[in-house]
Design a protein around this motif. Structure first.
Motif, mmCIF file in Angstrom:
data_model
loop_
_atom_site.group_PDB
_atom_site.id
_atom_site.type_symbol
_atom_site.label_atom_id
_atom_site.label_comp_id
_atom_site.label_asym_id
_atom_site.label_seq_id
_atom_site.Cartn_x
_atom_site.Cartn_y
_atom_site.Cartn_z
ATOM 1 N N ILE A 71 6.301 -1.108 -0.530
ATOM 2 C CA ILE A 71 6.876 -2.138 -1.640
ATOM 3 C C ILE A 71 6.189 -3.462 -1.372
ATOM 4 O O ILE A 71 6.229 -4.159 -2.381
ATOM 5 N N SER A 72 6.301 -3.828 -0.067
ATOM 6 C CA SER A 72 6.058 -5.255 0.329
ATOM 7 C C SER A 72 4.484 -5.251 -0.099
ATOM 8 O O SER A 72 4.067 -6.459 -0.382
ATOM 9 N N ALA A 73 3.752 -4.173 0.290
ATOM 10 C CA ALA A 73 2.219 -4.514 -0.180
ATOM 11 C C ALA A 73 1.976 -4.389 -1.616
ATOM 12 O O ALA A 73 1.144 -5.161 -1.994
ATOM 13 N N ILE A 74 2.876 -3.894 -2.389
ATOM 14 C CA ILE A 74 2.779 -3.990 -4.004
ATOM 15 C C ILE A 74 3.109 -5.285 -4.493
ATOM 16 O O ILE A 74 2.476 -6.030 -5.023
ATOM 17 N N PHE A 75 4.243 -5.662 -3.936
ATOM 18 C CA PHE A 75 4.871 -7.183 -4.540
ATOM 19 C C PHE A 75 4.375 -8.167 -3.607
ATOM 20 O O PHE A 75 3.907 -9.242 -4.014
ATOM 21 N N THR A 76 5.310 -8.297 -2.539
ATOM 22 C CA THR A 76 5.269 -9.664 -1.710
ATOM 23 C C THR A 76 4.069 -9.802 -1.044
ATOM 24 O O THR A 76 3.678 -11.074 -1.017
ATOM 25 N N GLN A 77 3.466 -8.840 -0.575
ATOM 26 C CA GLN A 77 2.140 -9.267 0.062
ATOM 27 C C GLN A 77 0.880 -8.604 -0.504
ATOM 28 O O GLN A 77 0.137 -7.772 -0.056
ATOM 29 N N ASN A 78 0.956 -8.647 -1.787
ATOM 30 C CA ASN A 78 -0.188 -8.206 -2.613
ATOM 31 C C ASN A 78 -1.527 -8.601 -1.925
ATOM 32 O O ASN A 78 -1.988 -9.569 -1.784
ATOM 33 N N ILE A 79 -2.426 -7.424 -1.928
ATOM 34 C CA ILE A 79 -3.547 -7.600 -1.380
ATOM 35 C C ILE A 79 -4.569 -8.594 -2.034
ATOM 36 O O ILE A 79 -5.375 -9.347 -1.296
ATOM 37 N N LEU A 80 -4.316 -8.481 -3.561
ATOM 38 C CA LEU A 80 -5.287 -9.148 -4.183
ATOM 39 C C LEU A 80 -4.906 -10.642 -4.091
ATOM 40 O O LEU A 80 -5.493 -11.761 -4.094
ATOM 41 N N LEU A 133 -8.776 -2.850 8.053
ATOM 42 C CA LEU A 133 -8.685 -3.657 9.136
ATOM 43 C C LEU A 133 -7.266 -4.317 9.342
ATOM 44 O O LEU A 133 -6.829 -4.379 10.592
ATOM 45 N N PHE A 134 -6.520 -4.497 8.319
ATOM 46 C CA PHE A 134 -5.201 -4.990 8.496
ATOM 47 C C PHE A 134 -4.093 -3.980 9.142
ATOM 48 O O PHE A 134 -3.408 -4.399 9.908
ATOM 49 N N MET A 135 -4.452 -2.677 8.713
ATOM 50 C CA MET A 135 -3.561 -1.470 9.278
ATOM 51 C C MET A 135 -3.820 -1.491 10.755
ATOM 52 O O MET A 135 -2.955 -1.262 11.514
ATOM 53 N N ILE A 136 -5.259 -1.653 11.244
ATOM 54 C CA ILE A 136 -5.352 -1.754 12.826
ATOM 55 C C ILE A 136 -4.453 -2.953 13.192
ATOM 56 O O ILE A 136 -3.916 -2.921 14.468
ATOM 57 N N ILE A 137 -4.889 -4.360 12.810
ATOM 58 C CA ILE A 137 -4.227 -5.542 13.377
ATOM 59 C C ILE A 137 -2.832 -5.417 13.375
ATOM 60 O O ILE A 137 -2.247 -5.696 14.433
ATOM 61 N N ARG A 138 -2.379 -4.805 12.413
ATOM 62 C CA ARG A 138 -0.651 -4.966 12.451
ATOM 63 C C ARG A 138 -0.258 -3.506 13.178
ATOM 64 O O ARG A 138 1.010 -3.432 13.049
ATOM 65 N N ASP A 139 -1.036 -2.843 13.688
ATOM 66 C CA ASP A 139 -0.532 -1.653 14.528
ATOM 67 C C ASP A 139 0.602 -0.689 13.976
ATOM 68 O O ASP A 139 1.365 -0.588 14.258
ATOM 69 N N TYR A 140 0.107 -0.395 12.635
ATOM 70 C CA TYR A 140 0.887 0.415 11.902
ATOM 71 C C TYR A 140 0.754 1.848 12.460
ATOM 72 O O TYR A 140 -0.240 2.265 13.073
ATOM 73 N N SER A 141 1.633 2.605 12.336
ATOM 74 C CA SER A 141 1.669 4.245 12.743
ATOM 75 C C SER A 141 1.126 4.918 11.474
ATOM 76 O O SER A 141 0.851 4.336 10.673
ATOM 77 N N PHE A 142 0.731 6.257 11.795
ATOM 78 C CA PHE A 142 0.193 7.010 10.835
ATOM 79 C C PHE A 142 0.747 7.121 9.575
ATOM 80 O O PHE A 142 0.503 6.894 8.391
ATOM 81 N N ILE A 143 2.300 7.498 9.729
ATOM 82 C CA ILE A 143 2.969 7.537 8.415
ATOM 83 C C ILE A 143 3.455 6.195 7.619
ATOM 84 O O ILE A 143 2.959 6.031 6.431
ATOM 85 N N VAL A 144 3.340 4.968 8.346
ATOM 86 C CA VAL A 144 3.536 3.755 7.916
ATOM 87 C C VAL A 144 2.137 3.341 7.176
ATOM 88 O O VAL A 144 2.113 2.917 6.049
ATOM 89 N N THR A 145 1.116 3.669 7.920
ATOM 90 C CA THR A 145 -0.413 3.585 7.164
ATOM 91 C C THR A 145 -0.400 4.142 5.889
ATOM 92 O O THR A 145 -0.834 3.707 4.805
ATOM 93 N N SER A 146 0.251 5.402 5.663
ATOM 94 C CA SER A 146 0.217 6.209 4.470
ATOM 95 C C SER A 146 0.660 5.334 3.145
ATOM 96 O O SER A 146 0.356 4.850 2.190
ATOM 97 N N GLY A 147 1.952 4.580 3.584
ATOM 98 C CA GLY A 147 2.734 3.794 2.762
ATOM 99 C C GLY A 147 1.907 2.394 2.278
ATOM 100 O O GLY A 147 1.885 2.139 1.150
ATOM 101 N N TYR A 148 1.413 1.879 3.446
ATOM 102 C CA TYR A 148 0.796 0.810 3.233
ATOM 103 C C TYR A 148 -0.794 0.966 2.434
ATOM 104 O O TYR A 148 -0.905 0.137 1.517
ATOM 105 N N GLY A 149 -1.405 1.989 2.509
ATOM 106 C CA GLY A 149 -2.556 2.063 1.869
ATOM 107 C C GLY A 149 -2.349 2.406 0.261
ATOM 108 O O GLY A 149 -3.111 1.810 -0.520
ATOM 109 N N LEU A 150 -1.185 3.451 0.128
ATOM 110 C CA LEU A 150 -0.952 3.504 -1.153
ATOM 111 C C LEU A 150 -0.321 2.366 -1.688
ATOM 112 O O LEU A 150 -0.620 2.191 -3.059
ATOM 113 N N GLY A 151 0.391 1.545 -1.150
ATOM 114 C CA GLY A 151 1.211 0.063 -1.751
ATOM 115 C C GLY A 151 -0.011 -0.769 -2.000
ATOM 116 O O GLY A 151 -0.162 -1.312 -3.293
ATOM 117 N N SER A 152 -1.147 -0.740 -1.256
ATOM 118 C CA SER A 152 -1.978 -1.716 -1.611
ATOM 119 C C SER A 152 -2.855 -1.472 -2.661
ATOM 120 O O SER A 152 -3.034 -2.427 -3.524
#
Lengths: 211, 200
Positions: B15-24, B127-146
């Protein structure tokens, strides 16, 4: 253009890169990775230096290898050459200036996908000899850098009242209401839009006078 | 952390990747294609969907490649090249696959796929996912949200730009200039969302 670089040829490259075909306000390319760091002047300077280094050398390298590169995989070869130089920059920054490396975050790595680097290699490096290609890359990167520096100076000065981290006399005082919005992401969009507007208008009015 | 905790965190990150930290709009990634493609709604939807799909899958692929190949070998600095190769190869593969199995989808998305390899947002996401040290499950949410965040931004922009066609805009501001001003206003609006996830 003749293969050995002559004076008028290099002058033309310089004018095009800095002004008449400027990467930012004329081609509108490659603002992605660098706009994000324009909130501080120091970050911008480092980022632009990295870009100048990468663009000039990768354009020259692409040009040196242009006769050996098969036509249909040239994009991949160009990307790998660019990535090679970006890795050098990244490793050096990590080793000698770790704070700056963490400030810039992923943006150093993103120079690889910066359209301007690929764009110049594709438009110029792949078909021209190395020395003009180097010059073209260098000048385009400079044309790109000075616009970003203008944006960064305004954003840091008006948004935070400092310049390179030092408080400025009037802007950090009580009489200046800080424009916080300029330090936030929307400020970068607005500043870039205004700079593009001004420079394009100057260009248009010059063209009309020329006619 | 427990599995359910991770899933909950993945949801929040999404949710935060969609709205508050929108990648664009807050990280300025993928601006080049954003400025050039947002002229039409139809093309924007196509490119946005393609970005969402590629972003969601390549962040996971890159996570696996980074943690199981590069980290054991101590070659972390090599990640730029590996990520680029994985993204390019995956995009090529998807293009061939949908060309073979679903021609209608190919006509809708196919032309946008090659563009995506050079889209900074895709590499940026990894690159963001590596820097923020996300786990595999969190990465799936991050990729989709972005990806969804990017789709949302380009769609909104395309809608607004269609309305601008008949407006009178100063000559120097036409094209990229006015688009950037609108993007700035959108970024301003998206900042309003930051209260939603405060304290996370």
């Amino acid at each position: 253009m003749s293969p050995n670089i002559n004076k008028s040829g290099s002058k033309k490259i310089i004018v095009e890169g800095l002004w008449s075909n400027n990467p930012i306000f004329k081609q509108v390319l490659g603002i992605c990775s660098t706009l994000a760091v324009t909130n501080l002047v120091l970050n911008t300077i480092v980022m632009c230096a990295a870009l100048v280094f990468t663009l000039a050398l990768s354009s020259a390298t692409v040009s040196i290898l242009r006769k050996l590169t098969p036509r249909n995989i040239r994009m991949m070869v160009e990307t790998l050459i660019i990535a090679f130089y970006v890795i050098i920059v990244d490793v050096i920054l990590k080793a000698y200036w770790p704070e700056m490396s963490s400030n810039l975050g992923p943006y150093v790595g993103l120079i690889i996908t910066n359209c301007i680097v690929m764009g110049r290699c594709e438009a110029y490096g792949i078909s021209q000899p190395p020395i003009p290609a180097f010059l073209d890359g260098f000048v385009n990167a400079l044309g790109y850098s000075y616009i970003l520096l203008i944006i960064a100076v305004f954003r840091e000065l008006m948004g935070m009242g400092t310049l390179l981290g030092y408080p400025m006399p009037y802007f950090s005082g009580p009489n200046w209401d800080k424009w916080i919005i300029l330090a936030m992401p929307p400020g970068a969009f607005f500043m870039l839009a205004v700079v593009t507007w001004i420079f394009r208008s100057i260009q248009f009015s010059r063209e009309e006078k020329g006619k | 952390m427990t599995i359910s905790g991770e899933i909950w965190q993945a949801f929040i990150v999404c949710i935060s990747a969609i709205f508050t930290q929108n990648i664009l709009l807050s990280y300025f990634l993928g601006l080049c294609s954003f400025l050039s493609v947002s002229r039409e709604v139809k093309a924007s939807v196509g490119l946005g969907l393609a970005v969402t799909f590629v972003m969601a899958t390549t962040t996971l692929l890159n996570w696996v490649a980074y943690h199981y190949i590069l980290v054991p070998l101590g070659l972390e600095f090599f990640r730029f090249i590996l990520f680029i190769i994985i993204i390019a190869a995956f995009v090529q593969f998807v293009e061939m696959a949908i060309d073979r199995y679903s021609p209608p989808l190919y006509y809708a998305l196919g032309v946008f796929l090659p563009l995506i390899t050079v889209n900074c947002a895709i590499l940026g996401g990894s690159l963001f996912m590596i820097i923020r040290d996300y786990s595999f499950i969190v990465t799936s949410g991050y990729g989709l949200g972005s990806g969804i965040g990017w789709l949302l931004a380009i769609l909104a922009m395309a809608g607004i730009r269609q309305r601008l066609v008949n407006e009178r805009i100063p000559r120097g501001l036409q094209g990229p200039g006015i688009t950037l001003i609108i993007a700035g206003m959108m970024a301003l609006a998206f900042i309003g969302f930051s209260g939603v996830l405060q304290g996370r």
